[in-house]
Design an enzyme around this catalytic site. Structure first.
Site, PDB file in Angstrom:
ATOM      1  N   GLU A 255      23.726 -62.960  19.693  1.00  0.00           N
ATOM      2  CA  GLU A 255      23.415 -64.388  19.629  1.00  0.00           C
ATOM      3  C   GLU A 255      22.556 -64.805  20.824  1.00  0.00           C
ATOM      4  OE1 GLU A 255      25.798 -68.647  19.077  1.00  0.00           O
ATOM      5  OE2 GLU A 255      26.789 -66.976  20.064  1.00  0.00           O
TER       6      GLU A 255
ATOM      7  N   LYS B 246      23.223 -71.631  12.326  1.00  0.00           N
ATOM      8  CA  LYS B 246      24.656 -71.536  12.603  1.00  0.00           C
ATOM      9  C   LYS B 246      25.421 -72.695  11.952  1.00  0.00           C
ATOM     10  CE  LYS B 246      27.591 -70.926  16.743  1.00  0.00           C
ATOM     11  NZ  LYS B 246      27.496 -70.697  18.202  1.00  0.00           N
TER      12      LYS B 246
ATOM     13  N   CYS C  66      28.402 -66.252  15.290  1.00  0.00           N
ATOM     14  CA  CYS C  66      29.428 -66.479  16.306  1.00  0.00           C
ATOM     15  C   CYS C  66      30.665 -67.220  15.788  1.00  0.00           C
ATOM     16  CB  CYS C  66      28.818 -67.197  17.510  1.00  0.00           C
ATOM     17  SG  CYS C  66      29.870 -67.061  19.001  1.00  0.00           S
TER      18      CYS C  66
END
Length: 414
Positions: A143, A218, A255
């Site tokens: 990330e 994300k 994540c």
């Protein structure tokens, strides 16, 4: 009276945890156990911790000499394993070679931002070359790989690292994609120049011809301790895309999305065969969860999961606070690496180092995804209509949970 076990536990609780990110001098729990146990006992412990792939321990892959040489020269962890599937009568094996890169930053966060970015490019070049020379088909970076993980400082100067989807980081990787016929997943801080320069946490999917296949933003933004990232970007707006590449159908669960089971489910419903989870997380916050969540997702959704975490302690020039009563500090803690790959049959690779840069390579037969769907029937036995009804009702302001109370629960007795 305390037992011997109580005494041992109390003594261990006093032991100071090493600050170099090691497990008492070892790069990983796996290596500590390997060094401490007899071969027979280690084999049994590995079976319990890592599972079996089609009834056997994972095979290791012979690493080409150029990659081994790069690993030795540039001091990064290099491991390679193979997931097999059962031989089928009507389908040939579908072997894909995947690579995961974990790394620390190249320069202190006090260095000029351009120097920091170029330093990371320079640092990653031999690791990417090692992946390419090893025949990796799909490569994924961690990330926000092109910058320090500064999002929790709440300082806006770090937004300078943001770039458009076709920006400098993408161009840097496109050359490797073309050179090695390799799909590359590049998680960056995206600046959306066409929509008012909004910033997103984005994964860019670069095709094996150097073309940009697409992007995913994300979905879930953490608000946990130091990791309160909504100062920089908000929840993504790209849904749960699956990208059909030359080497299989892939998705990216960035994540914090790994903590949300329905996020994993959505990628599976859209047909993903491999889901990558590029992350940045520290030991104090999440390490007990790290070996569990991705394996659960791989099992529940019958696909492979590739988990990547950055390495090292990143110290920032200005201290910050978490809003949790702890004193101000200049770092988030140790990013513990430990990247690994999980299979739909519940087996997984050992993890990369907790303290060194690393490249994890794995062959995987994608036929295993359908074989496990056939074996367990999760898609056929799921009750999506019931879940959909509950979710539809839950989203309404007048939602009432389905709770049935014991009628005698509040009855007074004398």
């Amino acid at each position: 009276m305390e037992s011997k076990d109580d005494e041992i536990f109390a003594e261990n609780a006093k032991t100071e945890i090493p600050k170099d990110g090691s497990v008492f001098g070892f790069d990983s729990l796996h290596r500590l156990l390997q060094s401490s146990l007899s071969p027979q006992l280690f084999q049994e412990v590995s079976r319990l911790l890592l599972g079996l792939n089609c009834g056997r321990a994972l095979d290791t892959i012979a690493i080409p000499e150029p990659a081994k040489s790069l690993s030795s020269k540039h001091d990064f962890d290099l491991q390679a394993f193979s997931f097999r599937a059962e031989k089928e009568s009507l389908r040939e094996p579908r072997i894909v070679r995947v690579g995961l890169i974990q790394n620390s930053i190249a320069l202190p966060t006090t260095a000029p931002l351009l120097d920091q970015k170029r330093g990371i490019f320079q640092k990653l070049t031999p690791i990417i070359e090692a992946a390419g020379s090893s025949g990796v088909n799909i490569l994924c970076l961690q990330e926000a790989w092109m910058m320090p993980f500064a999002f929790c400082t709440r300082e806006k100067k770090w937004c300078e690292f943001s770039e458009p989807v076709d920006g400098e980081s993408t161009q840097f990787l496109q050359d490797f994609a073309r050179k090695y016929n390799m799909v590359i997943i590049s998680p960056i801080l995206e600046r959306d120049e066409k929509h008012g320069e909004v910033i997103w946490n984005t994964a860019v999917i670069i095709g094996n011809h150097g073309n940009i296949i697409g992007k995913h933003r994300k979905n879930h933004i953490p608000r946990v301790g130091d990791f309160n990232e909504s100062t920089y970007y908000m929840e993504g707006n790209t849904g749960h895309p699956v990208f059909e590449t030359a080497f299989g159908k892939i998705a990216v669960n960035i994540c914090y999305g790994r903590h949300h089971p329905l996020n994993w489910l959505a990628f599976g419903l859209n047909g993903a065969e491999i889901v990558f989870n590029p992350s940045a997380t520290v030991g104090e916050l999440s390490e007990p969860m790290w070996p569990i969540e991705a394996r659960n997702a791989a099992i529940a959704n019958s696909y492979f999961v590739c988990s990547i975490n950055r390495v090292g302690t990143e110290i920032f020039p200005n201290p910050f606070t978490s809003g949790d009563g702890k004193p101000q500090h200049a770092d988030f803690g140790h990013f513990y690496g430990s990247s690994y790959i999980s299979s739909p049959d519940s087996s997984c690779t050992p993890s990369l180092s907790r303290r060194k840069d690393g490249l994890l390579i794995s062959d995987m037969d994608l036929n295993l995804c359908r074989q496990l769907k056939d074996k367990w029937g999760f898609r056929m036995t799921a009750r999506y209509e019931i879940y959909a009804d509950l979710l539809a009702r839950y989203l309404k302001p007048d939602f009432e949970p389905q709770v049935i109370s014991d009628p005698l629960l509040n009855k007074k007795t004398f």
